[in-house]
Design a protein around this motif. Structure first.
Motif, PDB file in Angstrom:
ATOM      1  N   GLU A  87       2.497   4.637   0.835  1.00 28.95           N
ATOM      2  CA  GLU A  87       2.144   5.670   1.828  1.00 28.95           C
ATOM      3  C   GLU A  87       0.639   5.804   2.033  1.00 28.95           C
ATOM      4  O   GLU A  87       0.208   6.599   2.874  1.00 28.95           O
ATOM      5  N   THR A  88      -0.128   5.056   1.266  1.00 25.38           N
ATOM      6  CA  THR A  88      -1.585   5.296   1.316  1.00 25.38           C
ATOM      7  C   THR A  88      -2.244   4.683   2.549  1.00 25.38           C
ATOM      8  O   THR A  88      -3.336   5.091   2.929  1.00 25.38           O
ATOM      9  N   ARG A  89      -1.601   3.683   3.144  1.00 24.00           N
ATOM     10  CA  ARG A  89      -2.209   3.106   4.346  1.00 24.00           C
ATOM     11  C   ARG A  89      -1.230   3.151   5.520  1.00 24.00           C
ATOM     12  O   ARG A  89      -0.152   2.567   5.454  1.00 24.00           O
ATOM     13  N   HIS A 136       0.796  -1.231   0.000  1.00 22.92           N
ATOM     14  CA  HIS A 136       0.000   0.000   0.000  1.00 22.92           C
ATOM     15  C   HIS A 136       0.828   1.279   0.000  1.00 22.92           C
ATOM     16  O   HIS A 136       0.244   2.371  -0.070  1.00 22.92           O
TER      17      HIS A 136
END
Lengths: 174, 174
Positions: free
Chosen positions: A69-71, A67
């Protein structure tokens, strides 16, 4: 020193044996005494390391790889061991730690991490952007920090027993 | 915790295995880097422990038993290893340490120390009157302090590599 995977794994794979050498079959007082209020005994530390193998290092590495940096990572519960270790002997905890560490190092090798992948970024819930390389470096530093803590907790049991030598043994004062 | 001979020996006999687990066959940079000017690398520490087995603990115990307070110990040379270790590999030093420690623990057992003998007093050249019990407690504390030092020197090699996690790893700042 820059992080490199092979020498880092050299350290990570040794930690179970080091803790076994320090703690397995030791008389109980060495294992359960801590350094005072809000501090951890060697027994507490091993439970904490077990919880890290279960929920911290490899799970976070996978979040970064999948994921980016999105999670953000799931926050790590630093004190989960006070419940999770209940009723378990130090031998059982040391065995569990050794087994989980071996499995996690197999998983780590299977990720076939290249230098590019190691530079991949993820998101720590408090610290913000971090790289996979930094996460794995921290795994090593965390091991060494807790070995140090175990040894310090043990040494403090002799704070008074050493008498005048206390002046020379800085570990007793940390 | 009060000093008692049996649990103390439990710690003393484990130190060679702990240091082997931490250091044997590690890549060289982990072994020779120290913490800055006037500090010791893991390699330096093992040489210092060898010198202690040769000149410090058992020789001093014998001085106490034979001469009591009438003869001060020979001062211990804390930095003798900078000459004595020259040209020796870490493997050689670890092997020498393990062998000397085993011999010294056999000598310790052969002294058949009673509680009265453990309370016998000797004279430290700087600290003044000390007991045999305090000397042997210090042997244990000295082992643990130097294990701690080895681990700290290693962890500091990753001071920068951990990135933002440095804020959480107190061992990197000690």
């Amino acid at each position: 020193m820059e992080f490199e995977l092979t020498p880092a794994i050299e350290i990570l794979k040794r930690t179970p044996a080091t803790l076994n050498s320090l703690l397995r079959d030791l008389p109980q007082p060495w294992l359960v005494q801590n350094e005072g209020p809000e501090t951890w005994s060697p027994y507490d530390v091993i439970g904490h390391l077990v919880h890290g193998e279960e929920t911290d290092w490899i799970p976070r590495a996978k979040i970064i790889l999948e994921h980016g940096e999105t999670r953000a990572f799931v926050p790590f519960d630093r004190v989960a061991m006070f419940e999770e270790s209940e009723g378990k002997s130090i031998t059982e905890l040391l065995d569990t730690f050794a087994q989980l560490r071996a499995e996690n190092l197999r998983e780590l090798q299977a990720l076939n991490l290249t230098s590019d992948l190691l530079n991949k970024r993820g998101r720590h819930p408090e610290l913000g952007v971090v790289t996979l390389r930094q996460l794995l470096s921290t795994w090593v530093g965390h091991d060494l920090g807790h070995i140090r803590q175990v040894v310090r907790a043990m040494s403090k049991q002799y704070r008074d027993a050493v008498g005048p030598w206390r002046a020379y043994l800085s570990i007793l004062e940390e």
